[in-house]
Scaffold this motif. Structure first.
Motif, PDB file in Angstrom:
ATOM      1  N   GLN A 139      14.753  31.767 -40.237  1.00 53.76           N
ATOM      2  CA  GLN A 139      14.394  30.823 -39.587  1.00 53.76           C
ATOM      3  C   GLN A 139      15.132  30.273 -38.974  1.00 53.76           C
ATOM      4  OE1 GLN A 139      11.970  30.138 -43.667  1.00 53.76           O
ATOM      5  NE2 GLN A 139      10.443  31.042 -43.573  1.00 53.76           N
ATOM      6  N   ARG A 140      16.036  29.930 -39.306  1.00 53.04           N
ATOM      7  CA  ARG A 140      17.375  29.315 -38.941  1.00 53.04           C
ATOM      8  C   ARG A 140      17.652  29.146 -37.398  1.00 53.04           C
ATOM      9  NH1 ARG A 140      20.111  29.445 -43.793  1.00 53.04           N
ATOM     10  NH2 ARG A 140      21.668  31.304 -42.917  1.00 53.04           N
ATOM     11  N   GLU A 141      18.091  30.843 -37.552  1.00 54.92           N
ATOM     12  CA  GLU A 141      18.606  31.041 -36.126  1.00 54.92           C
ATOM     13  C   GLU A 141      17.658  32.082 -35.115  1.00 54.92           C
ATOM     14  OE1 GLU A 141      21.851  34.276 -34.029  1.00 54.92           O
ATOM     15  OE2 GLU A 141      21.696  33.563 -36.300  1.00 54.92           O
ATOM     16  N   SER A 142      17.150  31.528 -34.087  1.00 48.26           N
ATOM     17  CA  SER A 142      16.142  32.026 -33.092  1.00 48.26           C
ATOM     18  C   SER A 142      16.861  33.810 -32.641  1.00 48.26           C
ATOM     19  CB  SER A 142      16.024  30.968 -31.671  1.00 48.26           C
ATOM     20  OG  SER A 142      15.062  31.856 -30.964  1.00 48.26           O
ATOM     21  N   GLY A 143      15.691  34.408 -32.993  1.00 42.03           N
ATOM     22  CA  GLY A 143      15.770  35.801 -32.483  1.00 42.03           C
ATOM     23  C   GLY A 143      16.486  36.481 -33.614  1.00 42.03           C
ATOM     24  N   ALA A 144      16.991  35.792 -34.882  1.00 38.32           N
ATOM     25  CA  ALA A 144      17.980  36.793 -36.026  1.00 38.32           C
ATOM     26  C   ALA A 144      16.903  37.669 -36.375  1.00 38.32           C
ATOM     27  CB  ALA A 144      17.758  35.798 -36.308  1.00 38.32           C
ATOM     28  N   GLN A 145      15.635  37.562 -36.495  1.00 38.51           N
ATOM     29  CA  GLN A 145      14.930  39.009 -37.403  1.00 38.51           C
ATOM     30  C   GLN A 145      15.032  40.015 -36.814  1.00 38.51           C
ATOM     31  OE1 GLN A 145      11.208  37.384 -39.326  1.00 38.51           O
ATOM     32  NE2 GLN A 145      10.271  39.124 -38.964  1.00 38.51           N
ATOM     33  N   GLU A 146      14.362  39.362 -35.228  1.00 38.19           N
ATOM     34  CA  GLU A 146      14.547  40.461 -34.467  1.00 38.19           C
ATOM     35  C   GLU A 146      15.642  41.366 -33.903  1.00 38.19           C
ATOM     36  OE1 GLU A 146      13.587  37.704 -33.487  1.00 38.19           O
ATOM     37  OE2 GLU A 146      11.358  38.031 -33.779  1.00 38.19           O
ATOM     38  N   ARG A 147      16.736  40.917 -33.899  1.00 40.71           N
ATOM     39  CA  ARG A 147      18.031  41.305 -34.006  1.00 40.71           C
ATOM     40  C   ARG A 147      18.393  42.193 -34.924  1.00 40.71           C
ATOM     41  NH1 ARG A 147      19.358  36.697 -31.258  1.00 40.71           N
ATOM     42  NH2 ARG A 147      20.705  35.889 -33.174  1.00 40.71           N
TER      43      ARG A 147
END
Length: 317
Positions: free
Chosen positions: A201-209
């Motif tokens: 939630q804190r970092e955009s794109g972190a989940q996808e990476r």
């Protein structure tokens, strides 16, 4: 008296990603078992309700007697599913050798053993999907949203690939040994899941990476396992450990154990399970196994188990 049995499991690759629908690879650990006995009894005066539960074995420091909310819900769900009525007092005894809180599927194995014991006691046929659904109900109580991989793997006879509630056996072409090492520290699946979610939630794109990298590593590991490429499988395992470590899910002791295993000649090593404690899984050739186990203990492991890949291959065949 009804009897039910289940065993531990270890995640080879795919921790956390599997909760988001990505694939995971899991190994049965047949050396670590849970056996449940279920029967009717006349309860002592201090026991209330229609259920009592006693736990013994090496996974419990002392004999523990209670009727947990999870066990009550599991028993109620079983009776409801099987159309069983009546309020005779049930006495369940669980003998468990699976260390608790180590990412080895202890809660799922306990639930499966109990469900099978109840089915045996009540003389009910229990197919695989029904057993899975009942164990998964208990897992969701224990861990919040559970992926289902534990509920499936603790009853599996061979390594499996699990994704989105479905599983299939894996081809095993590799030789070698897995050494499973207990760090002596319990992890917390709920805490680890929340830690990872917060990072996403804190970092955009972190989940996808994270999910993209995890899926590629799982696919690579499955291919290496099938094609007999032990060294490649080991490298992928270590890469997955780095993914977990970068997400904050490892610990200093776990990292030291991984480093020790690699230093001793392990082909690859990683944390296994939810993280923040738990176990390390190392892949090694038989001639390095003694030194790998020694280094794991020197780095903080309190106990180790050996799982031969050839035995898993025989099961898979």
């Amino acid at each position: 008296m009804g009897i039910g049995r289940a065993h531990a499991k270890a995640i080879l690759l795919g921790e956390h990603a599997v909760v988001y629908g990505a694939p995971a690879l899991a190994l049965p650990i047949p050396q670590l078992t849970a056996t449940a006995s279920a029967g009717w009894s006349t309860p002592a005066g201090e026991v209330q309700g229609e259920l009592s539960f006693t736990m013994t074995g090496s996974a419990s420091r002392a004999v523990v007697t209670w009727a947990s909310d999870g066990l009550r819900q599991l028993t109620h769900a079983f009776k409801e599913r099987m159309g069983i009525t009546g309020t005779r007092h049930l006495d369940v005894i669980l003998d468990g050798a699976i260390p608790l809180g180590r990412g080895l599927g202890s809660s799922a194995a306990h639930s499966r053993a109990i469900v099978l014991a109840l089915a045996d006691l009540f003389d009910r046929e229990l197919d695989g999907s029904t057993a899975f659904e009942l164990v998964q109900t208990a897992e969701n109580v224990a861990h919040g949203r559970a992926s289902g991989v534990d509920a499936m793997a603790v009853g599996a006879a061979a390594p499996l690939r699990f994704q989105a509630g479905r599983a299939r056996d894996l081809a095993v072409g590799c030789e070698g040994l897995f050494i499973l090492a207990d760090s002596g520290t319990a992890g917390s699946t709920k805490e680890a899941v929340e830690l990872l979610r917060s990072g996403f939630q804190r970092e955009s794109g972190a989940q996808e990476r994270f999910l993209g990298r995890a899926t590629r590593l799982v696919d690579d590991a499955e291919l290496a396992l099938a094609e007999g490429e032990s060294e490649r499988l080991g490298t992928v395992m270590t890469d997955y450990h780095e993914l977990m470590r970068a997400a904050g899910l490892s610990t200093d002791r776990i990292d030291a154990m991984v480093e020790g295993a690699l230093k001793a000649g392990s082909l690859g090593a990683k944390i296994t399970g939810g993280g923040l404690g738990g176990c390390v899984l190392a892949l090694t050739q038989p001639e390095q196994a003694r030194e790998v186990a020694r280094q794991l203990h020197e780095a903080g492991a309190v106990q180790t188990w050996v799982v031969p890949l050839r035995r898993l291959a025989d099961h898979a065949g």
